[in-house]
Design a protein around this motif. Structure first.
Motif, short mmCIF file in Angstrom:
data_model
loop_
_atom_site.label_atom_id
_atom_site.label_comp_id
_atom_site.label_asym_id
_atom_site.label_seq_id
_atom_site.Cartn_x
_atom_site.Cartn_y
_atom_site.Cartn_z
N THR A 282 0.85 -1.18 0.00
CA THR A 282 0.00 0.00 0.00
C THR A 282 0.89 1.24 0.00
O THR A 282 1.90 1.28 0.70
N SER A 283 0.53 2.21 -0.81
CA SER A 283 1.33 3.44 -0.88
C SER A 283 1.26 4.19 0.46
O SER A 283 0.41 3.91 1.32
N GLU A 284 2.16 5.14 0.64
CA GLU A 284 2.24 5.86 1.91
C GLU A 284 0.95 6.60 2.24
O GLU A 284 0.55 6.65 3.41
N ASP A 285 0.29 7.15 1.22
CA ASP A 285 -0.95 7.87 1.48
C ASP A 285 -2.17 6.95 1.51
O ASP A 285 -3.29 7.40 1.76
N GLY A 286 -1.96 5.64 1.24
CA GLY A 286 -3.05 4.68 1.30
C GLY A 286 -4.00 4.71 0.13
O GLY A 286 -5.03 4.01 0.14
N ARG A 287 -3.70 5.47 -0.92
CA ARG A 287 -4.61 5.59 -2.06
C ARG A 287 -4.34 4.56 -3.15
O ARG A 287 -5.20 4.30 -3.99
N ILE A 288 -3.14 4.00 -3.18
CA ILE A 288 -2.79 2.96 -4.15
C ILE A 288 -2.57 1.67 -3.36
O ILE A 288 -1.64 1.58 -2.55
N LYS A 289 -3.43 0.69 -3.59
CA LYS A 289 -3.40 -0.52 -2.78
C LYS A 289 -3.59 -1.75 -3.65
O LYS A 289 -3.80 -1.65 -4.86
N CYS A 290 -3.50 -2.92 -3.00
CA CYS A 290 -3.61 -4.19 -3.71
C CYS A 290 -4.77 -5.01 -3.15
O CYS A 290 -5.23 -4.80 -2.04
N MET A 291 -5.22 -5.96 -3.98
CA MET A 291 -6.28 -6.90 -3.59
C MET A 291 -5.98 -8.23 -4.26
O MET A 291 -5.62 -8.28 -5.44
N PHE A 292 -6.12 -9.32 -3.51
CA PHE A 292 -5.79 -10.64 -4.02
C PHE A 292 -7.03 -11.39 -4.50
O PHE A 292 -8.08 -11.32 -3.87
N PHE A 293 -6.86 -12.13 -5.61
CA PHE A 293 -7.91 -13.04 -6.05
C PHE A 293 -7.99 -14.22 -5.09
O PHE A 293 -7.00 -14.59 -4.47
N PRO A 294 -9.16 -14.84 -4.95
CA PRO A 294 -9.23 -16.07 -4.14
C PRO A 294 -8.35 -17.16 -4.74
O PRO A 294 -8.00 -17.14 -5.92
N HIS A 295 -7.97 -18.13 -3.92
CA HIS A 295 -7.09 -19.21 -4.36
C HIS A 295 -7.73 -19.99 -5.50
O HIS A 295 -8.94 -20.26 -5.51
N ASN A 296 -6.89 -20.36 -6.48
CA ASN A 296 -7.28 -21.23 -7.60
C ASN A 296 -8.37 -20.63 -8.49
O ASN A 296 -9.11 -21.36 -9.15
N THR A 297 -8.49 -19.32 -8.50
CA THR A 297 -9.50 -18.69 -9.36
C THR A 297 -8.88 -17.84 -10.47
O THR A 297 -9.62 -17.24 -11.25
N SER A 298 -7.55 -17.80 -10.55
CA SER A 298 -6.93 -16.91 -11.52
C SER A 298 -7.25 -17.30 -12.96
O SER A 298 -7.40 -16.43 -13.83
N THR A 299 -7.37 -18.62 -13.23
CA THR A 299 -7.71 -19.03 -14.60
C THR A 299 -9.14 -18.64 -14.96
O THR A 299 -9.48 -18.60 -16.15
N LEU A 300 -9.97 -18.36 -13.97
CA LEU A 300 -11.36 -18.00 -14.23
C LEU A 300 -11.53 -16.50 -14.43
O LEU A 300 -12.25 -16.07 -15.34
N ILE A 301 -10.89 -15.68 -13.58
CA ILE A 301 -11.20 -14.24 -13.57
C ILE A 301 -9.98 -13.35 -13.63
O ILE A 301 -10.13 -12.12 -13.72
N GLN A 302 -8.76 -13.89 -13.58
CA GLN A 302 -7.57 -13.04 -13.68
C GLN A 302 -7.47 -12.50 -15.11
O GLN A 302 -7.30 -13.26 -16.06
N PRO A 303 -7.60 -11.18 -15.33
CA PRO A 303 -7.63 -10.64 -16.69
C PRO A 303 -6.39 -10.98 -17.51
O PRO A 303 -6.49 -11.24 -18.72
N MET A 304 -5.21 -10.99 -16.89
CA MET A 304 -3.99 -11.28 -17.64
C MET A 304 -3.98 -12.69 -18.22
O MET A 304 -3.31 -12.96 -19.20
N LYS A 305 -4.75 -13.59 -17.58
CA LYS A 305 -4.82 -14.97 -18.07
C LYS A 305 -5.99 -15.17 -19.03
O LYS A 305 -6.27 -16.30 -19.44
#
Length: 522
Positions: A282-305
């Motif tokens: 997370t960035s210092e100001d908290g405005r740029i952050k991350c979120m994880f996909f649920p386990h074993n779901t990247s082939t279903l909804i991960q856009p890069m895949k």
């Protein structure tokens, strides 16, 4: 009733009495007390590892490798255990075959043939709750598509060529070669509407490849060295804070024209050991952050895949083929063809791979990236746009180079070994034929003083000179683009000459054994 040590032996009559008493409804304990039967002692077994710190470290290392798609063998587990034991000062530890057997049993590790990420039924059930959580976060943060990002890592066997190239029609082909498994790790990241593609990061083995004479900061990618050619938490965190956050800020301030207080971004990532917890990313100001996909779901909804990485790799393979394979002249000797082909493949270095990968990422179209988000955001199956990059199109480029032949199965194996529509899509056979007919003999327009093979050879020498001279290395990328255009013209010229020779009328030669009909007879 006989007593043998601590065990009680019953004869047949006594066993029948035991059964009848149990059937009559008496409790099992009372029957056991009557006949002097003692309960079986529970055996206590210790399943924990003797060296827990070494065991935990090896298992974490194993998970990191598998999450990156790297196959791990038993000998590699043993070697990793020896290294970690030295780090922890366990001088009496030995990673024997017995240790490896117990380690596999503790962590349920076995020999498996991994064909891809398994989509479990439980994983698909987690998709919809994740969508709702994502929608709520987008609404709360008031995020636009340009502020929603996705990133994913992939392996690239940068020097790998098609394995099963058959012999030519003249039974002389390229000399045999081993399958090259030199690997790079790459990360691709872009926003949801495809307007911002971040510079790709490449993880290589050496600190600075010998073929890269200039500073890595001048490369079209971010190059980082790693002994295992894999991403680590440190490398990923460094990329997030030193590259992702500054590039996103610059894009929103200078391209989108946002005010400083409106800068926000959400990066969606796989749940992988190489990614630090979301609180750390997370960035210092908290405005740029991350979120994880649920386990074993990247082939279903991960856009890069959903076609983005596939498109980039196919574009890369096309450029690799164009640069590595040689267009042979009709006058070339068969032995010379083999030597030229092998020499071209050998001189294809990591610098060429880096530039071709960067160029391929640039050519992935905006619509391709935007379509990849449809399954996640709108529950629609993404449409892959692979015009000019189908399996059959790659067979053409192989056939143009010395009449080599591959099968579609061979090509698909080659494509899928790693894990879009081309900017200037390669023409199919029908397209080339149509262009030849329209030009009406355009091959003669090439002047005699400029032969394309000679121009390409001069460009190769010029590229070698630029690579060896630091003050001229800024022209490398321009010369590479010019080289690719020359290769395309060579292909077109080669195809035209074949079509011309095919359509040219051939004189009928009569054999001496046939007699011409006499004119006086009729």
């Amino acid at each position: 009733m006989n007593k043998r040590g601590k065990y009680t032996t019953l004869n047949l009559e006594e066993k029948m009495k035991v059964l009848s008493r149990i059937e009559s409804g008496r409790s099992l304990k009372s029957v056991m007390d009557e006949f002097g039967i003692t309960g079986a002692e529970k055996r206590k077994r210790t399943t924990g590892a003797k060296y827990g710190d070494v065991d935990d470290a090896v298992y974490m290392w194993y998970q990191q490798k598998r999450s990156a798609g790297v196959p791990v063998r038993g000998v590699e587990l043993q070697a990793a255990a020896e290294r970690f034991a030295q780090c922890f000062g366990r001088t009496d530890f030995k990673a024997s075959t017995g240790w490896l057997f117990r380690f596999r049993n503790r962590h349920a590790i076995g020999n498996r043939k991994v064909c891809g990420e398994q989509v479990l039924s439980s994983a698909s059930e987690n998709v919809e709750p994740f969508r709702r959580k994502l929608y709520m976060l987008i609404k709360e943060e008031k995020l636009s598509l340009a502020q929603l990002y996705s990133g994913d890592e992939t392996d690239l066997f940068w020097k790998s060529m098609a394995e099963n190239i058959q012999a030519s029609r003249k039974e002389i082909c390229l000399p045999g070669r081993k399958i090259n498994k030199e690997r790079l790790s790459a990360l691709l990241c872009a926003n949801a509407d495809g307007t911002h593609k971040l510079k790709s990061i490449i993880i290589g083995k050496s600190k600075l490849p010998q073929s890269v004479k200039e500073d890595t900061n001048t490369l079209p990618v971010i190059y980082k060295p790693s002994k295992d050619v894999s991403f680590t938490r440190e490398l990923f965190s460094e990329w997030f804070f030193q590259n992702f956050v500054p590039e996103v800020r610059h894009f929103q301030l200078n391209v989108l024209g946002f005010h400083e207080e409106d800068i926000r971004a959400l990066l969606l990532l796989d749940s992988s050991p190489v990614h630090s917890p979301t609180e750390s990313l997370t960035s210092e100001d908290g405005r740029i952050k991350c979120m994880f996909f649920p386990h074993n779901t990247s082939t279903l909804i991960q856009p890069m895949k959903q076609g983005v990485i596939l498109s980039c790799k196919r574009l890369y393979r096309w450029k690799q083929l164009e640069e590595s394979l040689v267009i042979f002249e009709e006058s070339d000797d068969e032995q010379d063809k083999g030597e030229k082909g092998v020499s071209k493949i050998k001189i294809y270095n990591i610098k060429s791979a880096i530039f071709n990968w960067a160029k391929s990422w640039d050519e992935v179209k905006q619509i391709t990236i935007a379509n990849a988000w449809e399954n996640l955001l709108y529950k629609k199956e993404p449409e892959y746009d692979l015009q000019g990059l189908q399996d059959g199109d790659y067979r053409e480029i192989l056939e143009k180079c010395g009449e080599l032949e591959t099968t579609l199965t061979d090509d698909r194996v080659w494509f899928n070994r790693d894990d879009e529509e081309k900017g200037s899509p390669a023409k199919t056979k029908s397209g080339i034929t149509k262009e030849v007919v329209q030009k009406g003999g355009g091959a003669e327009e090439q002047t005699a003083e400029f032969k394309l093979p000679a121009v390409r050879e001069s460009l190769d020498y010029l590229l070698d000179f630029v690579d060896a001279t630091p003050e001229f290395q800024r022209f490398h990328f321009t010369l590479k683009e010019m080289q690719q255009e020359i290769i395309k013209k060579e292909f077109q010229s080669r195809i035209h000459s074949r079509i011309g020779s095919f359509l040219k009328p051939r004189p009928h030669v009569m054999k001496d054994s046939f007699n011409m009909p006499s004119t006086s007879s009729n």
